[in-house]
Design an enzyme around this catalytic site. Structure first.
Site, mmCIF file in Angstrom:
data_model
loop_
_atom_site.group_PDB
_atom_site.id
_atom_site.type_symbol
_atom_site.label_atom_id
_atom_site.label_comp_id
_atom_site.label_asym_id
_atom_site.label_seq_id
_atom_site.Cartn_x
_atom_site.Cartn_y
_atom_site.Cartn_z
ATOM 1 N N CYS A 1 -42.687 -94.278 40.110
ATOM 2 C CA CYS A 1 -41.323 -94.093 40.637
ATOM 3 C C CYS A 1 -41.277 -94.658 42.055
ATOM 4 C CB CYS A 1 -40.964 -92.611 40.645
ATOM 5 S SG CYS A 1 -39.491 -92.253 41.622
ATOM 6 N N CYS B 1 -40.773 -91.668 44.763
ATOM 7 C CA CYS B 1 -41.716 -90.570 44.987
ATOM 8 C C CYS B 1 -42.590 -90.849 46.218
ATOM 9 C CB CYS B 1 -42.597 -90.374 43.748
ATOM 10 S SG CYS B 1 -41.821 -89.351 42.471
ATOM 11 N N HIS C 1 -39.596 -85.290 42.146
ATOM 12 C CA HIS C 1 -38.937 -86.197 41.219
ATOM 13 C C HIS C 1 -37.922 -85.477 40.324
ATOM 14 C CE1 HIS C 1 -38.904 -90.011 38.978
ATOM 15 N NE2 HIS C 1 -38.810 -89.281 37.879
ATOM 16 N N ASN D 1 -24.689 -91.556 42.335
ATOM 17 C CA ASN D 1 -24.448 -91.746 40.913
ATOM 18 C C ASN D 1 -25.497 -90.923 40.211
ATOM 19 O OD1 ASN D 1 -22.550 -93.732 41.588
ATOM 20 N ND2 ASN D 1 -24.093 -95.334 41.549
ATOM 21 N N SER E 1 -30.885 -95.570 36.539
ATOM 22 C CA SER E 1 -32.112 -95.758 35.780
ATOM 23 C C SER E 1 -33.207 -94.814 36.273
ATOM 24 C CB SER E 1 -32.565 -97.207 35.898
ATOM 25 O OG SER E 1 -32.534 -97.598 37.255
ATOM 26 N N HIS F 1 -35.014 -89.754 39.871
ATOM 27 C CA HIS F 1 -35.424 -89.107 41.132
ATOM 28 C C HIS F 1 -34.166 -88.893 41.988
ATOM 29 C CE1 HIS F 1 -38.774 -88.464 44.195
ATOM 30 N NE2 HIS F 1 -37.648 -88.125 44.803
ATOM 31 N N HIS G 1 -31.387 -88.864 44.389
ATOM 32 C CA HIS G 1 -31.125 -89.640 45.607
ATOM 33 C C HIS G 1 -29.664 -90.049 45.655
ATOM 34 C CE1 HIS G 1 -31.581 -92.792 42.555
ATOM 35 N NE2 HIS G 1 -30.953 -93.626 43.383
ATOM 36 N N GLN H 1 -26.876 -92.985 47.832
ATOM 37 C CA GLN H 1 -26.873 -94.279 48.517
ATOM 38 C C GLN H 1 -25.840 -94.283 49.630
ATOM 39 O OE1 GLN H 1 -27.330 -97.865 46.094
ATOM 40 N NE2 GLN H 1 -26.983 -96.553 44.319
HETATM 41 ZN ZN LIG Z 1 -39.746 -89.992 41.861
#
Ligand SMILES: [Zn+2]
Ligand SMILES: [Zn+2]
Length: 343
Positions: A45, A48, A108, A148, A156, A159, A161, A163
């Site tokens: 990932c 991570c 994650h 998103n 995709s 994890h 997050h 933007q």
């Molecule tokens: Zn991750």
């Protein structure tokens, strides 16, 4: 049965609410709701801690949030500037700006809904810092922070997050909201979003969470089935103008909304979340009221809201559900996350 058109005062457009169509026969594609169980760390990932990203950069062993410049930026201060001039009325310019990624947690598998109120509060501070830091850059007119979430909105990497797009222009929706808020203030002497909150409080039935200084509701004019707006009660233009108790109350209301979303179908609830903060171009935004918008794409656990003729072709939304019914569904959910209650 709700079958009418409703005016969306922030976008200045009509929404067709045709809730009687919700149960029409459907033989098209459906979404598989079963979400894979994720481990807390994944070696390949790119988000991570300790892992190497595509740029060759190595993520630090961060233990709360982690912010970095997007390795595939859509806007950049390094974007090409020697552009070919297009013919006639066409215009172009350099795609200048800053694109960043904010990891919510080193884990994650820990979504925003599962962060505790302290951690959400900490994240709100990071968003505030980014808004202030990027908004100060002379070329940046607006800082859009968004998440998103879920494969159905094209993510995709699960994890958790969000933007940041800090751009040399103001995104269209924010520009519209700023313009109509300004106009409303000039015409009435009042803040548009304050009047929306007052109307929602008066109606009561669409409120999802509320405390002293923050509120969340499915707006009367919702375009998406489970659309929710989260806002401080007092007018604040952006996160940096909230007091620490306001941030605390805001984090707590936000948490409750996220938990109710996940509890609805006992699955990580997909959405597009956007922070609507005032532009940073130095204009007068005294009528602007900061809020977070959630646009969940699902109408049912396995059914997407498709944007089609009315939305894409015509530019107005057709909603197959009534905001009151959908708000009632969310209100009926527990405010304890289903994963917590399974422990
Ligand atoms: Zn991750
Ligand atoms: Zn908005």
């Amino acid at each position: 049965m709700t079958w009418e058109e409703r005016w969306h005062p922030l976008r200045e457009e009509w929404v067709i609410v045709a809730a009687h169509r919700q149960d029409r026969p459907w033989s098209g594609s459906t979404i598989n709701k079963s979400a894979p169980v994720l481990p807390p760390y994944v070696s390949d990932c790119y988000l991570c801690p300790g892992n190497t990203r595509v740029s060759g950069a190595i993520n630090p062993q961060y233990n709360q949030t982690y912010v970095f410049d997007n390795d595939h930026p859509c806007v950049s201060l390094a974007a090409p500037s020697d552009l070919e001039t297009p013919p006639s009325l066409y215009q172009n310019r350099s795609a200048r700006g800053v694109a960043r990624v904010v990891c919510y947690s080193p884990k994650h598998n820990l979504t925003l809904a599962e962060l505790n109120v302290d951690q959400i509060q900490q994240l709100l501070h990071v968003w505030e810092e980014q808004y202030v830091e990027l908004g100060r850059l002379p070329e940046i007119k607006h800082v859009l922070i968004f998440e998103n979430k879920g494969e159905v909105v094209g993510v995709s990497n699960p994890h958790p997050h969000c933007q940041i797009y800090a751009t040399n222009f103001i995104f269209k929706t924010i520009e519209t909201e700023a313009r109509v808020s300004r106009h409303y203030l000039d015409q009435t002497g009042r803040v548009l979003f304050q009047d929306i909150i007052a109307a929602e409080q008066k109606a009561g039935i669409r409120i999802i969470a509320e405390n002293d200084l923050a509120i969340a509701f499915v707006p009367y004019f919702a375009r998406y089935a489970y659309e929710v707006l989260v806002a401080p009660k007092w007018q604040r233009r952006s996160l940096d103008t909230l007091s620490s108790i306001e941030v605390r109350d805001f984090a707590s209301v936000l948490k409750e909304v996220l938990v109710r979303f996940d509890n609805l179908w006992k699955m990580p609830f997909p959405y597009v979340m956007a922070l609507h903060q005032a532009p940073t171009d130095g204009g007068d935004y005294s009528g602007f009221h900061f809020h977070i918008e959630f646009h969940p794409p699902l109408r049912k656990p396995d059914l997407l809201k498709f944007l089609a003729g009315p939305e894409i072709g015509g530019g107005n939304f057709l909603s197959d559900t009534s905001p009151e019914e959908k708000a009632a569904e969310l209100r009926a959910q527990s405010n304890v996350h289903y994963k917590e209650s399974m422990k």
